[in-house]
Design a protein around this motif. Sequence first.
Motif, PDB file in Angstrom:
ATOM      1  N   ALA A 113     -34.594   4.461 -44.266  1.00 49.00           N
ATOM      2  CA  ALA A 113     -35.149   5.317 -42.672  1.00 49.00           C
ATOM      3  C   ALA A 113     -34.648   5.775 -42.629  1.00 49.00           C
ATOM      4  O   ALA A 113     -33.652   6.544 -42.703  1.00 49.00           O
ATOM      5  N   THR A 114     -35.633   6.707 -41.553  1.00 51.66           N
ATOM      6  CA  THR A 114     -35.495   8.236 -40.914  1.00 51.66           C
ATOM      7  C   THR A 114     -34.865   7.510 -39.802  1.00 51.66           C
ATOM      8  O   THR A 114     -34.384   6.836 -39.295  1.00 51.66           O
ATOM      9  N   PRO A 115     -33.077   8.389 -39.665  1.00 52.41           N
ATOM     10  CA  PRO A 115     -32.291   8.013 -39.215  1.00 52.41           C
ATOM     11  C   PRO A 115     -32.976   8.861 -37.629  1.00 52.41           C
ATOM     12  O   PRO A 115     -33.784   9.579 -37.536  1.00 52.41           O
ATOM     13  N   ILE A 116     -32.330   8.045 -36.688  1.00 49.98           N
ATOM     14  CA  ILE A 116     -33.100   8.601 -35.241  1.00 49.98           C
ATOM     15  C   ILE A 116     -31.938   9.373 -34.597  1.00 49.98           C
ATOM     16  O   ILE A 116     -30.790  10.484 -35.230  1.00 49.98           O
ATOM     17  N   PRO A 117     -32.489  10.661 -34.264  1.00 53.58           N
ATOM     18  CA  PRO A 117     -31.828  11.863 -34.318  1.00 53.58           C
ATOM     19  C   PRO A 117     -31.210  12.750 -33.012  1.00 53.58           C
ATOM     20  O   PRO A 117     -30.760  11.283 -32.862  1.00 53.58           O
ATOM     21  N   LYS A 118     -30.138  12.994 -33.508  1.00 57.14           N
ATOM     22  CA  LYS A 118     -29.033  13.017 -31.995  1.00 57.14           C
ATOM     23  C   LYS A 118     -29.617  13.759 -31.203  1.00 57.14           C
ATOM     24  O   LYS A 118     -29.040  13.302 -30.009  1.00 57.14           O
ATOM     25  N   SER A 119     -30.657  14.209 -30.750  1.00 58.36           N
ATOM     26  CA  SER A 119     -31.761  14.357 -29.383  1.00 58.36           C
ATOM     27  C   SER A 119     -31.942  13.583 -28.779  1.00 58.36           C
ATOM     28  O   SER A 119     -32.319  13.274 -27.431  1.00 58.36           O
ATOM     29  N   HIS A 120     -32.008  11.761 -29.660  1.00 55.68           N
ATOM     30  CA  HIS A 120     -31.993  11.070 -28.414  1.00 55.68           C
ATOM     31  C   HIS A 120     -30.624  10.222 -27.933  1.00 55.68           C
ATOM     32  O   HIS A 120     -30.672   9.272 -27.820  1.00 55.68           O
ATOM     33  N   PHE A 121     -29.788  11.041 -28.155  1.00 52.44           N
ATOM     34  CA  PHE A 121     -28.753  10.359 -28.160  1.00 52.44           C
ATOM     35  C   PHE A 121     -27.742  11.760 -27.117  1.00 52.44           C
ATOM     36  O   PHE A 121     -26.628  11.874 -27.107  1.00 52.44           O
ATOM     37  N   ALA A 122     -28.706  11.484 -26.436  1.00 51.70           N
ATOM     38  CA  ALA A 122     -28.153  12.507 -25.145  1.00 51.70           C
ATOM     39  C   ALA A 122     -29.174  12.852 -24.011  1.00 51.70           C
ATOM     40  O   ALA A 122     -30.763  12.753 -24.168  1.00 51.70           O
ATOM     41  N   SER A 123     -28.585  13.469 -23.242  1.00 44.44           N
ATOM     42  CA  SER A 123     -29.746  13.248 -21.623  1.00 44.44           C
ATOM     43  C   SER A 123     -29.941  14.827 -21.467  1.00 44.44           C
ATOM     44  O   SER A 123     -29.108  15.870 -21.214  1.00 44.44           O
ATOM     45  N   ILE A 149     -33.191  25.658 -12.352  1.00 42.80           N
ATOM     46  CA  ILE A 149     -32.881  24.513 -12.494  1.00 42.80           C
ATOM     47  C   ILE A 149     -33.338  25.143 -14.576  1.00 42.80           C
ATOM     48  O   ILE A 149     -34.198  25.110 -14.613  1.00 42.80           O
ATOM     49  N   LYS A 150     -31.844  25.146 -15.316  1.00 40.27           N
ATOM     50  CA  LYS A 150     -31.929  25.204 -16.776  1.00 40.27           C
ATOM     51  C   LYS A 150     -31.910  23.888 -17.507  1.00 40.27           C
ATOM     52  O   LYS A 150     -31.142  22.809 -17.186  1.00 40.27           O
ATOM     53  N   THR A 151     -32.556  23.981 -18.809  1.00 39.63           N
ATOM     54  CA  THR A 151     -31.702  22.977 -19.577  1.00 39.63           C
ATOM     55  C   THR A 151     -29.758  22.705 -19.933  1.00 39.63           C
ATOM     56  O   THR A 151     -30.254  24.042 -20.538  1.00 39.63           O
ATOM     57  N   VAL A 152     -30.569  21.682 -19.944  1.00 39.31           N
ATOM     58  CA  VAL A 152     -28.685  21.225 -20.067  1.00 39.31           C
ATOM     59  C   VAL A 152     -29.031  20.343 -20.929  1.00 39.31           C
ATOM     60  O   VAL A 152     -30.055  18.914 -21.448  1.00 39.31           O
ATOM     61  N   VAL A 153     -27.965  20.012 -22.138  1.00 35.31           N
ATOM     62  CA  VAL A 153     -27.316  19.151 -22.723  1.00 35.31           C
ATOM     63  C   VAL A 153     -25.798  17.853 -22.603  1.00 35.31           C
ATOM     64  O   VAL A 153     -25.249  18.648 -22.603  1.00 35.31           O
ATOM     65  N   HIS A 154     -26.694  16.548 -22.304  1.00 28.45           N
ATOM     66  CA  HIS A 154     -25.159  15.867 -21.741  1.00 28.45           C
ATOM     67  C   HIS A 154     -25.392  14.955 -22.946  1.00 28.45           C
ATOM     68  O   HIS A 154     -25.865  13.925 -23.523  1.00 28.45           O
ATOM     69  N   LYS A 155     -24.329  14.746 -24.116  1.00 29.47           N
ATOM     70  CA  LYS A 155     -24.121  13.767 -24.922  1.00 29.47           C
ATOM     71  C   LYS A 155     -23.713  12.510 -24.769  1.00 29.47           C
ATOM     72  O   LYS A 155     -22.978  12.576 -24.255  1.00 29.47           O
ATOM     73  N   LEU A 156     -25.113  11.757 -25.134  1.00 33.13           N
ATOM     74  CA  LEU A 156     -24.528   9.926 -25.404  1.00 33.13           C
ATOM     75  C   LEU A 156     -24.042   9.652 -26.215  1.00 33.13           C
ATOM     76  O   LEU A 156     -24.018   9.730 -27.083  1.00 33.13           O
ATOM     77  N   ASP A 157     -22.749   8.397 -25.739  1.00 26.88           N
ATOM     78  CA  ASP A 157     -22.577   7.878 -27.131  1.00 26.88           C
ATOM     79  C   ASP A 157     -23.578   6.282 -27.159  1.00 26.88           C
ATOM     80  O   ASP A 157     -23.279   6.049 -28.576  1.00 26.88           O
TER      81      ASP A 157
END
Length: 208
Positions: A113-123, A149-157
């Motif tokens: 299967a196509t893995p869920i991308p890293k962008s889905h594990f981030a806010s 307000i600028k785009t930020v990336v908070h990686k999640l587990d």
Amino acid sequence: MKKVVIFSALAAVLMMSGCSDKSKPAQVEAAKPLQTEEAIGLRKTTLYSEQETLPSKTEYATNTPGSGVKYERAFDNAPPMIPHDTEGMLPITREDNQCIACHSPEVAESMGATPIPKSHFASFRPKSELDKEGNLIQDGKQVAGTNDIKTVVHKLDELHKGRFNCSACHAPQNVGDPLVKNNFNPDYQSDTMKNRSNLLDTLNTGVN
């Protein structure tokens, strides 16, 4: 007196124009329509009856997971379409999300299967609050307003809650006859982008 003079002059002009060229036919051939009613829009049946008019039938793929034909993405990082039957998988609920059982990154390769991308594990939402003076604080920095307000990336587990409802962006493929022909030709950054996502790595590319 002025009304009489104007009327008389207008009548004289009309009489002269009607008698100036007797060789031309009295009737002018009506202009032919450029398009028929059936050729306008997507509908190909008469506009005056609904008896022969039926909506385009959507036929979703009935392939079992892992056996469907994957469509190339419409553009870079576009949400891929679902190439298999979704019977019994929808709607997605808080207690039941069968998509992540196969598409979670840790099992996707073994499942084909196509893995869920890293962008889905981030806010991408900054942590916002107001200080005691009522100033807007974004990720620890004071900003003048929402325009700053600028785009930020908070990686999640774990999978971001905003990405949990997969069917909000991903739709099953229609294997029936399309309503109209798709003439769009995407221009990918690379061949890899036809089937993979790199949104998290390229999100701020070109942003100062």
